[in-house]
Design a protein around this motif. Structure first.
Motif, PDB file in Angstrom:
ATOM      1  N   GLN A 129      11.104  -9.498  -2.448  1.00  0.00           N
ATOM      2  CA  GLN A 129       9.941  -9.452  -1.557  1.00  0.00           C
ATOM      3  C   GLN A 129       9.643  -8.011  -1.138  1.00  0.00           C
ATOM      4  OE1 GLN A 129       8.215 -11.899  -1.570  1.00  0.00           O
ATOM      5  NE2 GLN A 129       7.275 -12.502   0.361  1.00  0.00           N
ATOM      6  N   ALA A 130      10.705  -7.228  -0.923  1.00  0.00           N
ATOM      7  CA  ALA A 130      10.480  -5.815  -0.603  1.00  0.00           C
ATOM      8  C   ALA A 130       9.844  -5.106  -1.790  1.00  0.00           C
ATOM      9  CB  ALA A 130      11.805  -5.149  -0.232  1.00  0.00           C
ATOM     10  N   ALA A 131      10.237  -5.477  -3.003  1.00  0.00           N
ATOM     11  CA  ALA A 131       9.645  -4.875  -4.195  1.00  0.00           C
ATOM     12  C   ALA A 131       8.177  -5.259  -4.309  1.00  0.00           C
ATOM     13  CB  ALA A 131      10.415  -5.303  -5.439  1.00  0.00           C
ATOM     14  N   ARG A 132       7.832  -6.484  -3.937  1.00  0.00           N
ATOM     15  CA  ARG A 132       6.420  -6.893  -3.965  1.00  0.00           C
ATOM     16  C   ARG A 132       5.620  -6.072  -2.959  1.00  0.00           C
ATOM     17  NH1 ARG A 132       9.153 -12.115  -4.183  1.00  0.00           N
ATOM     18  NH2 ARG A 132       9.160 -12.780  -6.378  1.00  0.00           N
ATOM     19  N   ARG A 133       6.245  -5.738  -1.843  1.00  0.00           N
ATOM     20  CA  ARG A 133       5.563  -4.839  -0.909  1.00  0.00           C
ATOM     21  C   ARG A 133       5.333  -3.491  -1.571  1.00  0.00           C
ATOM     22  NH1 ARG A 133       9.360  -3.974   2.800  1.00  0.00           N
ATOM     23  NH2 ARG A 133       9.919  -1.889   2.106  1.00  0.00           N
ATOM     24  N   GLY A 134       6.316  -3.015  -2.318  1.00  0.00           N
ATOM     25  CA  GLY A 134       6.162  -1.758  -3.036  1.00  0.00           C
ATOM     26  C   GLY A 134       5.003  -1.812  -4.025  1.00  0.00           C
ATOM     27  N   LEU A 135       4.851  -2.973  -4.699  1.00  0.00           N
ATOM     28  CA  LEU A 135       3.725  -3.122  -5.633  1.00  0.00           C
ATOM     29  C   LEU A 135       2.396  -3.153  -4.894  1.00  0.00           C
ATOM     30  CD1 LEU A 135       5.292  -5.746  -8.071  1.00  0.00           C
ATOM     31  CD2 LEU A 135       4.818  -3.327  -8.552  1.00  0.00           C
ATOM     32  N   ALA A 136       2.400  -3.793  -3.722  1.00  0.00           N
ATOM     33  CA  ALA A 136       1.178  -3.819  -2.915  1.00  0.00           C
ATOM     34  C   ALA A 136       0.811  -2.405  -2.467  1.00  0.00           C
ATOM     35  CB  ALA A 136       1.373  -4.730  -1.702  1.00  0.00           C
ATOM     36  N   GLN A 137       1.829  -1.645  -2.060  1.00  0.00           N
ATOM     37  CA  GLN A 137       1.578  -0.275  -1.655  1.00  0.00           C
ATOM     38  C   GLN A 137       1.117   0.571  -2.842  1.00  0.00           C
ATOM     39  OE1 GLN A 137       1.277   0.077   1.380  1.00  0.00           O
ATOM     40  NE2 GLN A 137       3.166   0.123   2.599  1.00  0.00           N
ATOM     41  N   PHE A 183      -7.769  -1.536  -2.610  1.00  0.00           N
ATOM     42  CA  PHE A 183      -7.495  -2.064  -1.282  1.00  0.00           C
ATOM     43  C   PHE A 183      -7.592  -3.593  -1.193  1.00  0.00           C
ATOM     44  CE2 PHE A 183      -9.275   2.302  -0.123  1.00  0.00           C
ATOM     45  CZ  PHE A 183      -8.018   2.896  -0.197  1.00  0.00           C
ATOM     46  N   PRO A 184      -8.543  -4.255  -1.840  1.00  0.00           N
ATOM     47  CA  PRO A 184      -8.574  -5.717  -1.780  1.00  0.00           C
ATOM     48  C   PRO A 184      -7.303  -6.354  -2.331  1.00  0.00           C
ATOM     49  CG  PRO A 184     -10.687  -4.873  -2.521  1.00  0.00           C
ATOM     50  CD  PRO A 184      -9.750  -3.716  -2.506  1.00  0.00           C
ATOM     51  N   THR A 185      -6.759  -5.795  -3.402  1.00  0.00           N
ATOM     52  CA  THR A 185      -5.506  -6.327  -3.949  1.00  0.00           C
ATOM     53  C   THR A 185      -4.373  -6.152  -2.949  1.00  0.00           C
ATOM     54  OG1 THR A 185      -6.184  -5.876  -6.218  1.00  0.00           O
ATOM     55  CG2 THR A 185      -3.816  -6.088  -5.810  1.00  0.00           C
ATOM     56  N   THR A 186      -4.333  -5.009  -2.288  1.00  0.00           N
ATOM     57  CA  THR A 186      -3.301  -4.771  -1.274  1.00  0.00           C
ATOM     58  C   THR A 186      -3.420  -5.781  -0.147  1.00  0.00           C
ATOM     59  OG1 THR A 186      -3.362  -2.404  -1.779  1.00  0.00           O
ATOM     60  CG2 THR A 186      -2.331  -3.052   0.293  1.00  0.00           C
ATOM     61  N   LEU A 187      -4.655  -6.015   0.318  1.00  0.00           N
ATOM     62  CA  LEU A 187      -4.874  -6.972   1.406  1.00  0.00           C
ATOM     63  C   LEU A 187      -4.439  -8.370   0.997  1.00  0.00           C
ATOM     64  CD1 LEU A 187      -5.982  -7.567   4.227  1.00  0.00           C
ATOM     65  CD2 LEU A 187      -8.247  -7.884   3.178  1.00  0.00           C
ATOM     66  N   ALA A 212      -2.209  -9.196  -1.243  1.00  0.00           N
ATOM     67  CA  ALA A 212      -0.752  -9.242  -1.372  1.00  0.00           C
ATOM     68  C   ALA A 212      -0.078  -9.312  -0.013  1.00  0.00           C
ATOM     69  CB  ALA A 212      -0.260  -8.017  -2.142  1.00  0.00           C
ATOM     70  N   ALA A 213      -0.632  -8.607   0.973  1.00  0.00           N
ATOM     71  CA  ALA A 213      -0.027  -8.587   2.306  1.00  0.00           C
ATOM     72  C   ALA A 213       0.018  -9.963   2.937  1.00  0.00           C
ATOM     73  CB  ALA A 213      -0.797  -7.616   3.205  1.00  0.00           C
ATOM     74  N   GLN A 214      -0.934 -10.816   2.597  1.00  0.00           N
ATOM     75  CA  GLN A 214      -1.011 -12.146   3.202  1.00  0.00           C
ATOM     76  C   GLN A 214       0.190 -13.015   2.845  1.00  0.00           C
ATOM     77  OE1 GLN A 214      -3.538 -12.184   5.328  1.00  0.00           O
ATOM     78  NE2 GLN A 214      -4.152 -10.220   4.422  1.00  0.00           N
ATOM     79  N   GLN A 220       3.144  -6.725   8.180  1.00  0.00           N
ATOM     80  CA  GLN A 220       2.370  -6.046   9.217  1.00  0.00           C
ATOM     81  C   GLN A 220       2.282  -4.547   8.959  1.00  0.00           C
ATOM     82  OE1 GLN A 220       0.575  -7.467  11.306  1.00  0.00           O
ATOM     83  NE2 GLN A 220       1.396  -9.522  11.660  1.00  0.00           N
ATOM     84  N   ARG A 221       3.346  -3.967   8.444  1.00  0.00           N
ATOM     85  CA  ARG A 221       3.300  -2.538   8.132  1.00  0.00           C
ATOM     86  C   ARG A 221       2.334  -2.273   6.972  1.00  0.00           C
ATOM     87  NH1 ARG A 221       7.337   0.759   5.403  1.00  0.00           N
ATOM     88  NH2 ARG A 221       8.976  -0.755   5.871  1.00  0.00           N
ATOM     89  N   VAL A 222       2.337  -3.171   5.995  1.00  0.00           N
ATOM     90  CA  VAL A 222       1.395  -3.012   4.876  1.00  0.00           C
ATOM     91  C   VAL A 222      -0.043  -3.066   5.381  1.00  0.00           C
ATOM     92  CG1 VAL A 222       0.579  -4.033   2.715  1.00  0.00           C
ATOM     93  CG2 VAL A 222       3.039  -3.939   3.206  1.00  0.00           C
ATOM     94  N   LEU A 223      -0.299  -3.996   6.323  1.00  0.00           N
ATOM     95  CA  LEU A 223      -1.649  -4.107   6.881  1.00  0.00           C
ATOM     96  C   LEU A 223      -2.006  -2.866   7.694  1.00  0.00           C
ATOM     97  CD1 LEU A 223      -1.639  -7.859   8.005  1.00  0.00           C
ATOM     98  CD2 LEU A 223      -2.956  -6.848   6.129  1.00  0.00           C
ATOM     99  N   GLY A 224      -1.067  -2.376   8.486  1.00  0.00           N
ATOM    100  CA  GLY A 224      -1.321  -1.171   9.267  1.00  0.00           C
ATOM    101  C   GLY A 224      -1.650   0.018   8.379  1.00  0.00           C
ATOM    102  N   ASP A 225      -0.861   0.192   7.302  1.00  0.00           N
ATOM    103  CA  ASP A 225      -1.123   1.292   6.367  1.00  0.00           C
ATOM    104  C   ASP A 225      -2.504   1.167   5.735  1.00  0.00           C
ATOM    105  OD1 ASP A 225       1.429   2.180   6.882  1.00  0.00           O
ATOM    106  OD2 ASP A 225       2.309   1.420   5.028  1.00  0.00           O
ATOM    107  N   LEU A 226      -2.955  -0.073   5.537  1.00  0.00           N
ATOM    108  CA  LEU A 226      -4.252  -0.321   4.902  1.00  0.00           C
ATOM    109  C   LEU A 226      -5.408  -0.085   5.878  1.00  0.00           C
ATOM    110  CD1 LEU A 226      -5.769  -1.359   2.394  1.00  0.00           C
ATOM    111  CD2 LEU A 226      -5.461  -3.687   3.303  1.00  0.00           C
ATOM    112  N   TYR A 227      -5.256  -0.556   7.138  1.00  0.00           N
ATOM    113  CA  TYR A 227      -6.373  -0.528   8.078  1.00  0.00           C
ATOM    114  C   TYR A 227      -6.747   0.881   8.520  1.00  0.00           C
ATOM    115  CZ  TYR A 227      -6.042  -5.636   8.520  1.00  0.00           C
ATOM    116  OH  TYR A 227      -6.039  -6.982   8.275  1.00  0.00           O
ATOM    117  N   TRP A 228      -5.789   1.757   8.787  1.00  0.00           N
ATOM    118  CA  TRP A 228      -6.193   3.069   9.309  1.00  0.00           C
ATOM    119  C   TRP A 228      -6.909   3.890   8.231  1.00  0.00           C
ATOM    120  CZ3 TRP A 228      -4.980   8.010   7.824  1.00  0.00           C
ATOM    121  CH2 TRP A 228      -3.810   8.230   7.070  1.00  0.00           C
ATOM    122  N   ILE A 229      -6.582   3.617   6.980  1.00  0.00           N
ATOM    123  CA  ILE A 229      -7.288   4.291   5.886  1.00  0.00           C
ATOM    124  C   ILE A 229      -8.764   3.875   5.867  1.00  0.00           C
ATOM    125  CG2 ILE A 229      -7.450   4.429   3.361  1.00  0.00           C
ATOM    126  CD1 ILE A 229      -4.389   4.160   3.340  1.00  0.00           C
TER     127      ILE A 229
END
Length: 889
Positions: free
Chosen positions: A658-666, A674-678, A680-682, A691-700
């Motif tokens: 699951q951590a690796a999937r976060r890495g792929l999302a990042q 960005f849509p793919t990242t969003l 994946a975060a769900q 939540q960290r993946v979403l935070g990294d996505l939103y401020w951008i």
């Protein structure tokens, strides 16, 4: 200074001067002075009663320490210092009382000295003989004892041939003083002539006179217990009680003739063991029954007299009887409490070690052992004087061979083992060897490692002076480092030495005990995890334990919190660069992960690649170096390689999938998808740090407030799961996001981030906090200098991936100031950094903030809400900061 004959005869070279080097024991001497001063004041008090058998005793000082620490030397020097002014070492300050009124006597209780209890009592009486006065009450009891136990053997003849008494210059006077006492009593009783062999008749008559309270014996009638002692069977028990009479006799002397007896018992550990205390009981009786005498006891162990558990084994026990012996804190006095009379004769300081080595051997007035070699020996001695002595002997041995001694010649000495084990029971020796495998231990842990069913041996061992205690430690006890090293590494030639198989079995027991400590011990927190991992990893590596067992689970627990305490255990003749066992591979993996906080990420990639290529890790652990190599590859800008490693771990479906999937999302975010990242975060959940993946996505997207809310949710989740590292990381990012919107609130969030980061080794999170402080201060002076400092730190760490975030912070500052020249330079750096396609959207953001059009042919990322909306948001953040600064002016 005395000649050191052992060293002198260790060399043929007569030009080598071998001197007994006494190294400063000023603190211990001050403890003697303070305790003796207190004793003299107590005895001088008019309320002091020498016949009081109920009051607590304050007339004893104990100096204890490991074998070879210098206790006997300290005892001899103390006796000399109390005998005449010239005997005091130059380092010791003069006491505040005249030593002329002291009667010091040192008694070596070592078996080699041939001392027994009768000789102890005679030595004390011979010391008192220096006063030139009979001791009538005691002399009657002593003469009666002698006549019964040495029939036909004159005391004067015994003293003449008794070698240990030859040092008493007044030995020849003692028989005369005893005879004078008998004659005085005979005269008082109107008995004819010199008594001689009629001691029994004389004592019978005296007892009768005392019972009848005749005036003729009023001089002795004040000794209330004299008659009882004279009527008792004259054996050793009675002789021990008779020392009370000697104390009484001393108290009857006129004040101008009175002196204080100071008895120094050395090698006290040899009076018996902690099961057979017959000799100890007799000696304790002397101390208790002579409250006007002062006793300095030196030995390996603390005295246990203040422990209630010894009732029945000794006559007087417990803290109420011996208040000064109840504590064993080194020093002269406890705050607000009684004088502490158990002091530790501790290790030498490095300066004292060097001084000791420099003065032991000399050639033409110069130290024979050079400064570099002295420094090496000092470091390996850890301050233990015995090690220094053994090192000097080895120095002479090597020198005799014609070779120049080198630092590598001084390792572990087998003699340290025999000296340490000499007075231990078989079970204690077994526990000692077992705990030498551990950095630190508790009594239950020591018992398990030794494979015993009872704690008794471990409890006894913890009282030994080579066991150090740290009540603040996770496990309170540890071995003196030199003793531990000798037991582990020196050539053990003792009768009960361990074979290689014995050591291997002990390592297996220790490994199992550590695993149980972590899984089922009284504490199961991060400190315990780190403690068992450090010790367990070393055992698995040093003893080539085939099964990692609980270490695999502990390793995953270690990495899950992202705290990264150093784990690499010290080596024992082990080449850490060679990977040959699963334990080697796991040690290298965890060491690389911890060290990446202080090493360039490219070095982390190298180390983890070596582990992966070795194929030594079991399947369940193999994903760990692959996953963290993916993170390091991302950090140094090798995005495609990073994605491949992430994909491998995700496809494996292991614990880090699951951590690796976060890495792929990042990775999708880095590519601007960005849509793919969003999406994946769900589905990442807490394990994927959604939540960290979403935070990294939103401020951008120009929504820092929304990002801050996601980071807050992530921090709260981390705190619920007790993940301090993740909580600190999320908080630093929350401060970064809010710094764009509200500098005041960002200031508070940075304070919290600093608190959460305290004590954690999280380099990237710390740099995120530094970038947040730059964004918070955008539009203020000195930003450029601070940014250069952070940029240098990122270069040193190899955190290439974070450099673009730093440049966005600088671009925000420049946009607020409308600094087009600086902004153009920043955009150029961003474009260069994103030449491989990763982080290209940061160039867009810099244009948005400054209100600049994008260059022709530029390929935009896939913004969540479109380019126009995102541009508007970023520009609004800049104008809002300008308005804030204008208002502040």
């Amino acid at each position: 200074m005395a000649r050191d004959l052992r060293m002198l005869f260790g060399a043929n070279d007569r030009s080598v001067a071998a001197e007994e080097a006494f190294t400063n024991r000023e603190a211990q001497w001050q403890a003697v002075v303070a305790a003796l001063t207190d004793h003299l004041q107590r005895v001088a008090n008019p309320s002091f009663d020498v016949e009081d058998l109920a009051s607590p005793r304050h007339n004893v000082l104990v100096a204890h320490g490991v074998g070879g620490i210098g206790k006997s030397t300290f005892s001899r020097k103390t006796e000399a210092s109390l005998t005449h002014p010239g005997g005091r070492p130059e380092q010791w300050a003069a006491p505040g009382w005249p030593i002329e009124r002291l009667l010091p006597v040192r008694i070596d209780l070592a078996r080699s000295s041939g001392v027994d209890f009768e000789r102890v009592v005679l030595s004390i009486r011979l010391a008192v003989a220096a006063l030139g006065r009979p001791m009538p009450a005691f002399d009657l009891a002593l003469r009666r004892h002698w006549e019964r136990n040495h029939p036909g053997e004159p005391l004067e003849e015994y003293l003449r041939r008794g070698g240990m008494f030859s040092r008493f210059s007044n030995a020849v006077n003692l028989p005369g003083q005893l005879q004078s006492s008998l004659a005085d009593v005979a005269q008082a009783l109107a008995m004819p002539g010199t008594i001689g062999g009629a001691v029994g008749q004389l004592t019978t008559a005296l007892v009768g006179a005392l019972r009848e309270r005749r005036q003729t014996v009023r001089a002795l009638a004040g000794c209330s217990r004299l008659a009882d002692i004279l009527e008792a069977e004259p054996d050793l028990e009675t002789l021990s009680f008779a020392t009370h009479l000697l104390a009484w006799d001393l108290a009857q002397l006129p004040a101008v003739q009175r002196a204080t007896l100071v008895v120094l018992f050395d090698s006290f550990e040899e009076v018996g063991d902690r099961t057979h205390r017959d000799f100890e009981r007799l000696l304790q009786r002397i101390v208790w029954l002579m409250p006007n005498a002062f006793f300095v006891i030196t030995g390996r162990d603390r005295l246990q007299w203040a422990e209630d558990g010894l009732q029945g084994q000794l006559d007087w026990t417990g803290p109420a009887a011996w208040p000064g012996l109840a504590g064993h804190v080194p020093g002269a006095r406890t705050r607000g409490g009684p004088a502490v009379r158990q002091i530790l004769v501790g290790d030498f300081s490095p300066e004292d070690c060097d001084d000791h080595l420099a003065r032991r051997l000399a050639h033409n007035g110069q130290p024979l052992i050079g400064p570099d070699l002295r420094r090496a020996i000092t470091e390996r001695s850890h301050g233990l004087p015995l090690y220094l002595d053994l090192a000097v002997m080895r120095f002479l041995e090597i020198r005799r061979s014609g070779r120049v001694p080198q630092p590598d010649d001084f390792g572990d000495f087998p003699a340290l083992i025999s000296r340490t084990l000499s007075d231990l029971t078989s079970d204690e020796r077994h526990v000692l060897r077992s705990v030498s495998l551990l950095d630190a231990f508790s009594v239950p842990l020591a018992t398990k490692v030794a494979g015993l069913t009872r704690d008794a041996a471990a409890l006894r061992l913890t009282e030994r002076p080579f066991i150090r205690e740290d009540l603040t430690g996770l496990w309170p006890f540890h071995l003196h480092q030199v003793v531990r090293s000798a037991i582990r590494n020196a050539d053990d030639q003792t009768d009960d030495r361990w074979s290689e198989q014995d050591w291997h079995r002990a390592a297996l027991r220790a490994q199992a005990a550590l695993g149980e400590e972590w899984a089922h011990g009284p504490r199961r927190d991060r400190a315990v995890l780190i403690g068992v991992l450090r010790q367990g990893l070393r055992l698995a590596r040093d003893f080539n334990l085939a099964e990692l067992g609980w270490l695999a689970e502990a390793a995953f627990s270690y990495v899950s919190d992202s705290v990264w305490e150093p784990l690499a255990p010290p080596t024992h003749g082990h080449d850490s660069a060679v990977l040959s066992t699963p334990a080697d591979a796991l040690v290298e993996t965890l060491s690389a992960l911890a060290r990446r906080q202080r090493e360039h990420r490219a070095r982390t990639v190298e180390r983890l690649t070596a582990v992966i290529d070795s194929g030594l890790l079991p399947a369940e652990l193999q994903e760990m170096p692959v996953y963290y190599r993916a993170k390091a590859l991302r950090d140094i800008g090798r995005i495609q390689d990073s994605r491949l490693d992430y994909q491998q771990v995700a496809d494996g479906g292991g614990r880090l999938a699951q951590a690796a999937r976060r890495g792929l999302a990042q990775a999708a975010r880095l590519a601007g998808d960005f849509p793919t990242t969003l999406a994946a975060a769900q589905i990442l959940g807490w394990e994927g740090r959604h939540q960290r993946v979403l935070g990294d996505l939103y401020w951008i997207q120009g929504e820092p407030q929304r990002a801050a809310e996601a980071y807050l949710a992530g921090r709260l989740e981390a705190e619920q799961h007790a993940k301090a590292g993740e909580a600190a990381h999320s908080q630093a990012l929350r401060a970064l996001a809010l710094a764009f919107v509200d500098p005041g609130q960002a200031d508070d969030e940075l304070d919290l981030a600093e608190q959460l980061l305290a004590g954690l080794d999280l380099r990237a999170s710390t740099i995120n906090a530094a970038i947040a402080s730059l964004i918070r201060d955008a539009g203020s002076p000195a930003i450029d200098d601070r940014a250069r400092t952070v940029r240098t730190e990122l270069d040193v760490a190899g955190l290439t991936s974070m450099t673009s975030t730093l440049e966005v912070a600088v671009a925000f500052h420049q946009a607020v100031l409308d600094d087009h020249q600086g902004l153009n330079a920043t955009i150029a750096r961003l474009r260069e950094q994103s030449s491989d396609g990763a982080y290209a959207y940061y160039t867009d953001i810099a244009h948005f903030m400054a209100g600049l059009p994008l260059p022709t042919g530029h390929t935009p990322p896939r913004w969540l809400d479109g380019e126009h909306t995102t541009r508007t948001r970023w520009r609004a953040l800049v104008t809002a900061r300008r308005d804030l600064l204008r208002t502040a002016r």
